[in-house]
Design a protein around this motif. Structure first.
Motif, PDB file in Angstrom:
ATOM      1  N   PHE A  13       0.835  -1.204   0.000  1.00  0.00           N
ATOM      2  CA  PHE A  13       0.000   0.000   0.000  1.00  0.00           C
ATOM      3  C   PHE A  13       0.873   1.260   0.000  1.00  0.00           C
ATOM      4  CE2 PHE A  13      -1.880   3.342   2.702  1.00  0.00           C
ATOM      5  CZ  PHE A  13      -2.928   3.719   1.887  1.00  0.00           C
ATOM      6  N   LEU A  14       1.865   1.307   0.871  1.00  0.00           N
ATOM      7  CA  LEU A  14       2.725   2.489   0.972  1.00  0.00           C
ATOM      8  C   LEU A  14       3.538   2.709  -0.304  1.00  0.00           C
ATOM      9  CD1 LEU A  14       3.920   2.159   4.671  1.00  0.00           C
ATOM     10  CD2 LEU A  14       2.261   3.784   3.750  1.00  0.00           C
ATOM     11  N   LYS A  15       4.034   1.629  -0.910  1.00  0.00           N
ATOM     12  CA  LYS A  15       4.769   1.760  -2.171  1.00  0.00           C
ATOM     13  C   LYS A  15       3.865   2.310  -3.261  1.00  0.00           C
ATOM     14  CE  LYS A  15       8.283  -1.788  -1.586  1.00  0.00           C
ATOM     15  NZ  LYS A  15       8.787  -3.083  -2.038  1.00  0.00           N
ATOM     16  N   LYS A  16       2.642   1.795  -3.318  1.00  0.00           N
ATOM     17  CA  LYS A  16       1.697   2.244  -4.343  1.00  0.00           C
ATOM     18  C   LYS A  16       1.313   3.705  -4.120  1.00  0.00           C
ATOM     19  CE  LYS A  16      -2.251   0.559  -6.847  1.00  0.00           C
ATOM     20  NZ  LYS A  16      -3.363  -0.337  -6.935  1.00  0.00           N
ATOM     21  N   LYS A  17       1.095   4.101  -2.866  1.00  0.00           N
ATOM     22  CA  LYS A  17       0.760   5.494  -2.563  1.00  0.00           C
ATOM     23  C   LYS A  17       1.918   6.422  -2.910  1.00  0.00           C
ATOM     24  CE  LYS A  17      -3.314   6.357  -0.824  1.00  0.00           C
ATOM     25  NZ  LYS A  17      -4.257   7.268  -1.447  1.00  0.00           N
ATOM     26  N   ALA A  18       3.140   5.971  -2.676  1.00  0.00           N
ATOM     27  CA  ALA A  18       4.308   6.802  -2.973  1.00  0.00           C
ATOM     28  C   ALA A  18       4.438   7.072  -4.466  1.00  0.00           C
ATOM     29  CB  ALA A  18       5.571   6.130  -2.447  1.00  0.00           C
ATOM     30  N   LYS A  19       3.999   6.135  -5.285  1.00  0.00           N
ATOM     31  CA  LYS A  19       4.075   6.286  -6.742  1.00  0.00           C
ATOM     32  C   LYS A  19       2.830   6.949  -7.317  1.00  0.00           C
ATOM     33  CE  LYS A  19       6.969   2.225  -7.273  1.00  0.00           C
ATOM     34  NZ  LYS A  19       7.069   0.863  -7.787  1.00  0.00           N
ATOM     35  N   SER A  20       1.838   7.178  -6.485  1.00  0.00           N
ATOM     36  CA  SER A  20       0.557   7.710  -6.925  1.00  0.00           C
ATOM     37  C   SER A  20       0.695   9.116  -7.492  1.00  0.00           C
ATOM     38  CB  SER A  20      -0.417   7.723  -5.745  1.00  0.00           C
ATOM     39  OG  SER A  20      -1.618   8.347  -6.100  1.00  0.00           O
ATOM     40  N   LYS A  21      -0.013   9.358  -8.538  1.00  0.00           N
ATOM     41  CA  LYS A  21      -0.059  10.685  -9.154  1.00  0.00           C
ATOM     42  C   LYS A  21      -1.457  11.277  -8.976  1.00  0.00           C
ATOM     43  CE  LYS A  21       3.897  10.439 -11.647  1.00  0.00           C
ATOM     44  NZ  LYS A  21       5.007  10.577 -10.800  1.00  0.00           N
ATOM     45  N   HIS A  22      -2.149  10.846  -7.941  1.00  0.00           N
ATOM     46  CA  HIS A  22      -3.537  11.233  -7.724  1.00  0.00           C
ATOM     47  C   HIS A  22      -3.654  12.730  -7.485  1.00  0.00           C
ATOM     48  CE1 HIS A  22      -7.578  11.277  -6.056  1.00  0.00           C
ATOM     49  NE2 HIS A  22      -7.715  10.098  -6.608  1.00  0.00           N
ATOM     50  N   GLU A  23      -4.485  13.358  -8.296  1.00  0.00           N
ATOM     51  CA  GLU A  23      -4.749  14.784  -8.142  1.00  0.00           C
ATOM     52  C   GLU A  23      -6.247  15.000  -8.193  1.00  0.00           C
ATOM     53  OE1 GLU A  23      -2.715  17.089 -11.062  1.00  0.00           O
ATOM     54  OE2 GLU A  23      -0.801  16.117 -10.685  1.00  0.00           O
ATOM     55  N   PHE A  24      -6.707  15.933  -7.395  1.00  0.00           N
ATOM     56  CA  PHE A  24      -8.120  16.290  -7.442  1.00  0.00           C
ATOM     57  C   PHE A  24      -8.315  17.376  -8.481  1.00  0.00           C
ATOM     58  CE2 PHE A  24      -7.899  14.595  -3.120  1.00  0.00           C
ATOM     59  CZ  PHE A  24      -8.988  13.747  -3.156  1.00  0.00           C
ATOM     60  N   SER A  25      -9.338  17.219  -9.280  1.00  0.00           N
ATOM     61  CA  SER A  25      -9.669  18.286 -10.214  1.00  0.00           C
ATOM     62  C   SER A  25     -10.764  19.128  -9.580  1.00  0.00           C
ATOM     63  CB  SER A  25     -10.126  17.701 -11.557  1.00  0.00           C
ATOM     64  OG  SER A  25     -11.217  16.844 -11.369  1.00  0.00           O
ATOM     65  N   LEU A  26     -10.800  20.363  -9.973  1.00  0.00           N
ATOM     66  CA  LEU A  26     -11.783  21.288  -9.406  1.00  0.00           C
ATOM     67  C   LEU A  26     -13.188  20.921  -9.865  1.00  0.00           C
ATOM     68  CD1 LEU A  26      -9.872  24.649  -9.850  1.00  0.00           C
ATOM     69  CD2 LEU A  26     -10.124  23.297  -7.770  1.00  0.00           C
ATOM     70  N   PHE A  27     -14.141  21.213  -9.020  1.00  0.00           N
ATOM     71  CA  PHE A  27     -15.542  20.973  -9.325  1.00  0.00           C
ATOM     72  C   PHE A  27     -16.169  22.335  -9.594  1.00  0.00           C
ATOM     73  CE2 PHE A  27     -19.998  20.497  -7.865  1.00  0.00           C
ATOM     74  CZ  PHE A  27     -20.385  19.504  -8.727  1.00  0.00           C
ATOM     75  N   GLU A  28     -16.618  22.540 -10.789  1.00  0.00           N
ATOM     76  CA  GLU A  28     -17.179  23.826 -11.164  1.00  0.00           C
ATOM     77  C   GLU A  28     -18.647  23.895 -10.782  1.00  0.00           C
ATOM     78  OE1 GLU A  28     -17.758  26.278 -15.265  1.00  0.00           O
ATOM     79  OE2 GLU A  28     -15.893  25.159 -15.013  1.00  0.00           O
ATOM     80  N   ILE A  29     -19.004  24.875  -9.958  1.00  0.00           N
ATOM     81  CA  ILE A  29     -20.390  24.988  -9.502  1.00  0.00           C
ATOM     82  C   ILE A  29     -21.142  26.118 -10.166  1.00  0.00           C
ATOM     83  CG2 ILE A  29     -19.921  23.955  -7.267  1.00  0.00           C
ATOM     84  CD1 ILE A  29     -19.984  26.765  -6.076  1.00  0.00           C
TER      85      ILE A  29
END
Length: 185
Positions: free
Chosen positions: A163-179
């Motif tokens: 889990f920690l190895k996978k999280k370290a390689k993660s490129k997860h980014e949140f995109s903005l939510f347009e309201i």
């Protein structure tokens, strides 16, 4: 005298070797204990995040049919305040999303976006039910994906190093939510 010197020197050498080896082994064992405690803490935080999510899944599983034959999740029928409580629960899960798998986190974000969208469209309880009918299939599909991924993750929750190895390689980014396009003028 030579025998006494030999015995003393071998005893001294033995004591030095024992002390050095004992110190090395003790240090090694302390590092192992430290790592074990660290992994226990990570596992505990993951369990807490998954428990929060489990409660939200339970709420999303409840559905009904309206008089017009259209299905919707019951959370849309309990009123806007209860609906906001569900959103607060999902926000609490998202606040702990560091401890979720990236795949699960993505699904939680998608469900949250659908619910945020509904909250911006519906101005009262009746509109909320109508929006719930419109979003039923999308939310039901996402909830199904969420349950499947949740079940998969639970089986591997203890695999902390992976889990920690996978999280370290993660490129997860949140995109903005347009309201802006959703707010009624």
């Amino acid at each position: 005298m030579e025998i006494l010197a030999l015995v003393l020197s071998s005893s001294l050498a033995s004591a030095v070797i024992s002390t050095v080896l004992g110190g090395m082994i003790s240090g090694w064992l302390k590092r192992i204990d430290y790592a074990d405690e660290y992994y226990r803490q990570v596992l505990q935080r993951r369990i807490e995040a998954y428990e929060l999510l489990e409660a939200e899944i339970g709420i999303l599983k409840q559905s009904c049919l309206a008089d017009d034959g259209k299905a919707y999740h019951l959370i849309f029928a309990y009123g806007i305040n209860s609906f906001y409580d569900l959103q607060k629960g999902l926000m609490a899960v998202m606040a702990k999303s560091l401890w979720l798998s990236d795949e699960l986190q993505d699904i939680v974000v998608s469900i949250n976006r659908e619910l945020l969208d509904a909250s911006f469209i519906a101005q009262d309880d009746e509109e909320l039910v109508n929006v719930g009918k419109e979003k039923y299939q999308k939310i039901a599909s996402l909830r199904h994906q969420l349950e499947q991924r949740f079940s998969h993750d639970i089986g591997a929750l203890h695999q902390i190093k992976y889990f920690l190895k996978k999280k370290a390689k993660s490129k997860h980014e949140f995109s903005l939510f347009e309201i802006n396009s959703h707010v009624n003028s």
